[in-house]
Design a protein around this motif. Structure first.
Motif, short mmCIF file in Angstrom:
data_model
loop_
_atom_site.label_atom_id
_atom_site.label_comp_id
_atom_site.label_asym_id
_atom_site.label_seq_id
_atom_site.Cartn_x
_atom_site.Cartn_y
_atom_site.Cartn_z
N TYR A 87 89.47 79.38 58.57
CA TYR A 87 89.70 79.64 57.15
C TYR A 87 91.09 79.18 56.73
O TYR A 87 92.06 79.38 57.45
CB TYR A 87 89.53 81.12 56.85
CG TYR A 87 88.23 81.66 57.40
CD1 TYR A 87 87.02 81.40 56.78
CD2 TYR A 87 88.21 82.42 58.56
CE1 TYR A 87 85.82 81.87 57.30
CE2 TYR A 87 87.02 82.90 59.10
CZ TYR A 87 85.83 82.62 58.46
OH TYR A 87 84.66 83.08 58.98
N GLU A 88 91.19 78.61 55.51
CA GLU A 88 92.48 78.09 55.07
C GLU A 88 92.70 78.26 53.57
O GLU A 88 93.33 77.42 52.93
CB GLU A 88 92.62 76.62 55.46
CG GLU A 88 91.49 75.73 54.95
CD GLU A 88 91.76 74.26 55.15
OE1 GLU A 88 92.91 73.83 54.91
OE2 GLU A 88 90.82 73.55 55.53
N SER A 89 92.21 79.33 52.97
CA SER A 89 92.48 79.55 51.55
C SER A 89 93.94 79.97 51.39
O SER A 89 94.55 80.52 52.31
CB SER A 89 91.57 80.64 50.98
OG SER A 89 91.97 81.91 51.42
N ASP A 90 94.50 79.71 50.20
CA ASP A 90 95.89 80.08 49.94
C ASP A 90 96.11 81.57 50.21
O ASP A 90 97.12 81.97 50.78
CB ASP A 90 96.25 79.78 48.48
CG ASP A 90 96.37 78.28 48.22
OD1 ASP A 90 96.17 77.50 49.16
OD2 ASP A 90 96.67 77.90 47.07
N ASP A 91 95.16 82.37 49.77
CA ASP A 91 95.28 83.81 49.91
C ASP A 91 95.37 84.21 51.37
O ASP A 91 96.21 85.03 51.78
CB ASP A 91 94.07 84.49 49.25
CG ASP A 91 94.28 85.98 49.06
OD1 ASP A 91 95.45 86.41 48.96
OD2 ASP A 91 93.28 86.71 48.99
#
Length: 210
Positions: A87-91
């Motif tokens: 996973y690599e979302s900003d959040d």
């Protein structure tokens, strides 16, 4: 010798990582954990140098476990935590870094990149995949939320924080429910988050809803 603890809820992934890393000179896998709580307990028991931490795990996730390890629950000096996830979302990136992670790599990265990241983190440095580094730079270049949230967006976010649904917000503000959704999407984008809970949490942390 760099001592490693692998924390991942998928047995096949753990076994694969353990096999790959055990063949690397100077690396030793001393323990494997299937969730964040077990990772904290095993880190305290085995005292690894680096914990390879997945993000999404049952019971206690990777961010919560990283927070506990960085806070000293696994003993002092605290093991260094290297996030290794899909996973690599900003959040998710920001949550992991704020929790105390020393690095953030993707499972799809070449083996050489993962091994280099482990060595860097063990040496007291940081390790970020190129994709993650770009996301962080882009996030830093964004204007501060205080300067970009409009009065209406702040009003919507305040109602979200009070537990109102989109329909209730629409009634309270005299606007359409689709307009509420549009405001929320803009708020998420400006704050760099992916959901209502994180938007409210970040806004409270920065005093936007005071």
């Amino acid at each position: 010798m760099i001592r490693l603890l692998i924390a991942d809820d998928h047995p096949v992934v753990r076994a694969g990582l353990a096999g790959l890393l055990s063949d690397e000179p100077g690396l030793e896998v001393v323990a494997e954990a299937s969730d964040g709580d077990e990772a904290v307990r095993l880190a305290a028991a085995t005292r690894p140098d680096v914990v390879l931490m997945d993000l999404r795990m049952p019971r206690v996730d990777g961010v919560a476990a990283t927070t506990r390890i960085a806070a000293g629950e696994a003993g002092e000096p605290a093991p260094r935590v290297l996030i290794l996830t899909t996973y690599e979302s900003d959040d998710q990136i920001l949550a992991a870094i704020e929790a105390g992670a020393a690095g953030y790599l993707l499972k799809a990265a070449p083996q050489a990149e993962i091994v280099a990241g482990i060595r860097s983190v063990a040496a007291g440095q940081s390790a970020l995949s190129p994709q993650v580094a770009v996301r962080l730079v882009e996030r830093m270049r964004r204007p501060a939320p205080e300067s970009v949230l409009t009065a209406r967006e702040t009003e919507v976010l305040r109602l979200v924080a009070s537990g109102h649904s989109n329909k209730q917000i629409a009634v309270a503000l005299g606007i359409g429910e689709s307009t509420v959704k549009t405001h929320l999407l803009k708020i998420f984008d400006k704050l760099g988050v992916a959901d209502r809970t994180r938007a409210v949490t970040l806004a409270m942390e920065r005093g936007l809803l005071a």
